[in-house]
Design a protein around this motif. Structure first.
Motif, short mmCIF file in Angstrom:
data_model
loop_
_atom_site.label_atom_id
_atom_site.label_comp_id
_atom_site.label_asym_id
_atom_site.label_seq_id
_atom_site.Cartn_x
_atom_site.Cartn_y
_atom_site.Cartn_z
N UNK A 191 10.12 3.04 13.22
CA UNK A 191 9.60 3.53 11.96
C UNK A 191 10.42 2.92 10.83
N UNK A 192 9.73 2.54 9.79
CA UNK A 192 10.37 1.93 8.64
C UNK A 192 10.40 2.91 7.48
N UNK A 193 11.32 2.66 6.57
CA UNK A 193 11.46 3.51 5.39
C UNK A 193 10.68 2.87 4.25
N UNK A 194 9.77 3.63 3.65
CA UNK A 194 8.95 3.17 2.54
C UNK A 194 9.20 4.06 1.33
N UNK A 195 9.12 3.48 0.16
CA UNK A 195 9.12 4.25 -1.08
C UNK A 195 7.72 4.18 -1.65
N UNK A 196 7.09 5.33 -1.80
CA UNK A 196 5.71 5.41 -2.29
C UNK A 196 5.75 5.98 -3.69
N UNK A 197 5.21 5.21 -4.65
CA UNK A 197 5.13 5.66 -6.03
C UNK A 197 3.69 6.10 -6.30
N UNK A 198 3.51 7.40 -6.51
CA UNK A 198 2.19 7.96 -6.78
C UNK A 198 2.11 8.23 -8.27
N UNK A 199 1.20 7.53 -8.95
CA UNK A 199 1.04 7.68 -10.39
C UNK A 199 -0.12 8.62 -10.67
N UNK A 200 0.18 9.72 -11.36
CA UNK A 200 -0.85 10.67 -11.77
C UNK A 200 -1.15 10.45 -13.24
N UNK A 201 -1.89 11.36 -13.83
CA UNK A 201 -2.29 11.18 -15.23
C UNK A 201 -1.10 11.16 -16.19
N UNK B 155 8.25 8.95 -3.76
CA UNK B 155 8.43 9.66 -2.49
C UNK B 155 9.02 8.71 -1.47
N UNK B 156 9.93 9.20 -0.64
CA UNK B 156 10.48 8.42 0.47
C UNK B 156 9.78 8.88 1.73
N UNK B 157 9.15 7.93 2.44
CA UNK B 157 8.34 8.24 3.62
C UNK B 157 8.75 7.32 4.76
N UNK C 208 -2.85 5.60 -9.39
CA UNK C 208 -2.56 4.48 -8.49
C UNK C 208 -1.46 4.86 -7.51
N UNK C 209 -1.40 4.12 -6.41
CA UNK C 209 -0.38 4.32 -5.38
C UNK C 209 0.23 2.96 -5.07
N UNK C 210 1.56 2.87 -5.18
CA UNK C 210 2.28 1.63 -4.89
C UNK C 210 3.26 1.90 -3.76
N UNK C 211 3.28 1.02 -2.75
CA UNK C 211 4.15 1.20 -1.59
C UNK C 211 5.12 0.03 -1.52
N UNK C 212 6.43 0.34 -1.42
CA UNK C 212 7.46 -0.67 -1.26
C UNK C 212 8.19 -0.42 0.05
#
Length: 62
Positions: free
Chosen positions: A1-11, A17-19, A47-51
């Motif tokens: 499993x890898x560590x991802x940083x998910x940026x969830x942009x709302x209004x 989030x770290x997932x 939008x949702x951005x995953x790094x």
């Protein structure tokens, strides 16, 4: 499993989030699920951005 940083942009804000997941697609789904679980009224996601981080969560580090 890898560590991802998910940026969830709302209004009106961006929630980082770290997932831990196997790939980017699963990480995005987990991030959206966590966002919807946190905000019960389902704020509008813009939008949702995953790094992907370079570390492997387990025995080996790449």
């Amino acid at each position: 499993m890898y560590k991802f940083t998910v940026f969830v942009e709302a209004e009106s804000f961006v929630l980082p989030l770290v997932v831990y997941a196997d790939n980017k697609k699963d990480a995005g789904k987990k991030g959206i699920r966590l966002f919807n679980k946190t905000f019960k009224n389902k704020k509008r996601i813009v939008s949702v951005t995953v790094h992907k981080d370079k570390y492997y969560f387990g025995w080996y580090i790449y």
